[in-house]
Design a protein around this motif. Structure first.
Motif, short mmCIF file in Angstrom:
data_model
loop_
_atom_site.label_atom_id
_atom_site.label_comp_id
_atom_site.label_asym_id
_atom_site.label_seq_id
_atom_site.Cartn_x
_atom_site.Cartn_y
_atom_site.Cartn_z
N VAL A 1 0.83 -1.21 0.00
CA VAL A 1 0.00 0.00 0.00
C VAL A 1 0.86 1.26 0.00
O VAL A 1 1.85 1.36 0.73
CB VAL A 1 -0.97 0.00 1.21
N TYR B 1 -5.22 5.77 0.04
CA TYR B 1 -4.41 4.56 -0.02
C TYR B 1 -4.64 3.86 -1.35
O TYR B 1 -5.76 3.83 -1.87
CB TYR B 1 -4.77 3.60 1.12
N GLU C 1 -3.07 0.45 -4.05
CA GLU C 1 -2.17 -0.67 -4.29
C GLU C 1 -1.65 -0.65 -5.71
O GLU C 1 -0.56 -1.11 -5.98
CB GLU C 1 -2.87 -2.00 -3.98
N CYS D 1 -5.46 4.91 -6.83
CA CYS D 1 -6.42 4.26 -5.95
C CYS D 1 -7.63 3.81 -6.79
O CYS D 1 -7.80 4.29 -7.92
CB CYS D 1 -6.88 5.19 -4.82
#
Length: 198
Positions: A54, A63, A65, A69
């Motif tokens: 993250v 946040y 990945e 986002c």
């Protein structure tokens, strides 16, 4: 739980977590000690994995990945609206209401000169850059309804209004001095639906 140095190290680390006092730390430690080893390993792996995977979205500072986002990457979001929040943890409660379908911008805190949090310490310049085109028609100021949040909202409204964007603030339903993170969905949904021009 005195006597074993490794247990004390675990207790000390657990107590560093927000909202975890000595009794909560003991309950968690007992749960870990009495559970299966695989359970503890899954927890440890999940913690390491989230730290590795993250990062902050380069557009909105939520946040993420992937490169962006999930909200910034979605083609189903209303790109004419940006909801400004203090922290990434403020987004899920708003999303759970189902009342807002635009984009977000995370400031990374709220103005608090006494603690050294000045405009240059927040993602305000990045927000202003996002408002540079004509795509964004409304900015929803969803900072917490406390002194710092109200100060931040007032500051942002003064910066944004000259750009021609409509500036709104979450309406009634949220208690002054509270945090969005702890608001229930019905109250937060009502506040979003009845937001007012700021």
């Amino acid at each position: 739980m005195q006597g074993a140095p490794s247990i004390q190290v675990l207790l000390d680390e657990l107590e560093r977590m927000p909202g975890v006092g000595p009794k909560s730390a003991q309950r968690i430690a007992y749960w870990l000690l009495n559970g299966e080893r695989a359970q503890a390993e899954r927890l440890a792996e999940a913690i390491v994995q989230v730290k590795d995977a993250v990062h902050f979205c380069p557009v909105c500072f939520n946040y993420a990945e992937g490169n962006l986002c999930g909200i910034c990457a979605s083609d189903k979001r209303d790109r004419s609206q940006i909801c400004v929040v203090g922290e990434p943890r403020d987004i899920p409660p708003i999303e759970r209401t189902g009342a807002y379908h635009g984009l977000y911008h995370v400031l990374g805190g709220a103005l608090n000169p006494l603690e050294g949090i000045t405009p240059d310490r927040l993602h305000i310049a990045e927000l202003m850059a996002r408002l540079g085109g004509n795509e964004v028609q409304e900015v929803v100021l969803a900072t917490n309804p406390n002194v710092e949040g109200e100060t931040t909202a007032s500051y942002l409204a003064r910066l944004i209004r000259p750009l021609g964007c409509k500036v709104t603030r979450l309406a009634s339903g949220l208690p002054v001095g509270g945090d969005l993170e702890f608001a229930d969905e019905a109250t937060l949904g009502r506040a979003i639906e009845t937001r007012r021009e700021f």
